[in-house]
Design a protein around this motif. Structure first.
Motif, mmCIF file in Angstrom:
data_model
loop_
_atom_site.group_PDB
_atom_site.id
_atom_site.type_symbol
_atom_site.label_atom_id
_atom_site.label_comp_id
_atom_site.label_asym_id
_atom_site.label_seq_id
_atom_site.Cartn_x
_atom_site.Cartn_y
_atom_site.Cartn_z
ATOM 1 N N GLU A 104 0.836 -1.203 0.000
ATOM 2 C CA GLU A 104 0.000 0.000 0.000
ATOM 3 C C GLU A 104 0.864 1.244 0.000
ATOM 4 N N ILE B 155 0.065 5.672 0.353
ATOM 5 C CA ILE B 155 -0.909 6.753 0.472
ATOM 6 C C ILE B 155 -0.224 8.053 0.086
ATOM 7 N N TYR C 210 -7.745 1.577 -5.871
ATOM 8 C CA TYR C 210 -7.520 2.991 -5.596
ATOM 9 C C TYR C 210 -8.661 3.490 -4.727
ATOM 10 N N GLU C 211 -8.334 4.253 -3.676
ATOM 11 C CA GLU C 211 -9.356 4.743 -2.756
ATOM 12 C C GLU C 211 -9.027 6.169 -2.330
ATOM 13 N N VAL C 212 -10.020 7.052 -2.369
ATOM 14 C CA VAL C 212 -9.874 8.420 -1.875
ATOM 15 C C VAL C 212 -10.176 8.383 -0.390
ATOM 16 N N MET C 213 -9.323 9.049 0.406
ATOM 17 C CA MET C 213 -9.439 8.983 1.861
ATOM 18 C C MET C 213 -9.310 10.361 2.485
ATOM 19 N N GLY C 214 -9.566 10.423 3.778
ATOM 20 C CA GLY C 214 -9.384 11.650 4.547
ATOM 21 C C GLY C 214 -10.678 12.410 4.706
ATOM 22 N N GLU C 215 -10.687 13.291 5.702
ATOM 23 C CA GLU C 215 -11.892 14.081 5.989
ATOM 24 C C GLU C 215 -12.336 14.901 4.795
ATOM 25 N N ASN D 178 -11.221 14.273 1.652
ATOM 26 C CA ASN D 178 -10.801 13.505 0.471
ATOM 27 C C ASN D 178 -9.472 14.002 -0.063
ATOM 28 N N MET E 127 -6.488 12.668 0.420
ATOM 29 C CA MET E 127 -5.461 11.640 0.258
ATOM 30 C C MET E 127 -5.987 10.532 -0.641
ATOM 31 N N MET E 128 -5.056 9.848 -1.271
ATOM 32 C CA MET E 128 -5.428 8.702 -2.091
ATOM 33 C C MET E 128 -4.563 7.519 -1.706
ATOM 34 N N MET E 129 -5.196 6.362 -1.577
ATOM 35 C CA MET E 129 -4.466 5.139 -1.276
ATOM 36 C C MET E 129 -4.433 4.263 -2.524
#
Length: 115
Positions: A33, A35, A93-98, A100, A102-104
């Motif tokens: 992984e 990020i 692929y995933e968008v993350m964070g409060e 959005n 960050m991307m993982m």
């Protein structure tokens, strides 16, 4: 053909189990992984590109770097198991964070010993 394969320093990577490859042993699932965080300047220039058209080169380079880092982690994990290849590779692929921001990039596959 529907499959991708690549040899990296004698290490074999593939999205399937291609014909003609002799598998000696399945060793288990491995993953990697990475990020990446969004950069305010990259965001600003990407917004301008979205308005005038074109590709967001800053994001593309950052995403490629994250994908490479995740693949390196996957290969290292497989080598630690004694593998000389990984088959069945899958990218996520995933968008993350409060916000959005960050991307993982996650990659997984099955570590194998090839004959």
């Amino acid at each position: 053909m529907g499959w991708f394969s690549k040899s990296t320093d004698g290490f074999f990577l593939s999205t399937t189990n291609p014909p003609g490859i002799e598998l000696k042993q399945y060793l288990g699932v491995v993953n990697g992984e990475a990020i990446i965080g969004a950069n305010i300047f990259r965001d600003m220039f990407s917004s301008v590109r979205d308005v005038v058209g074109g590709r967001a080169g800053g994001y593309e380079r950052a995403l490629a770097g994250a994908r490479d880092a995740a693949m390196d982690e996957l290969i290292d994990a497989a080598k630690q198991m004694g593998a000389n290849g990984v088959i069945g590779i899958d990218f996520d692929y995933e968008v993350m964070g409060e916000t959005n921001g960050m991307m993982m990039v996650a990659v997984s596959g099955t570590a194998v010993k090839l004959g």
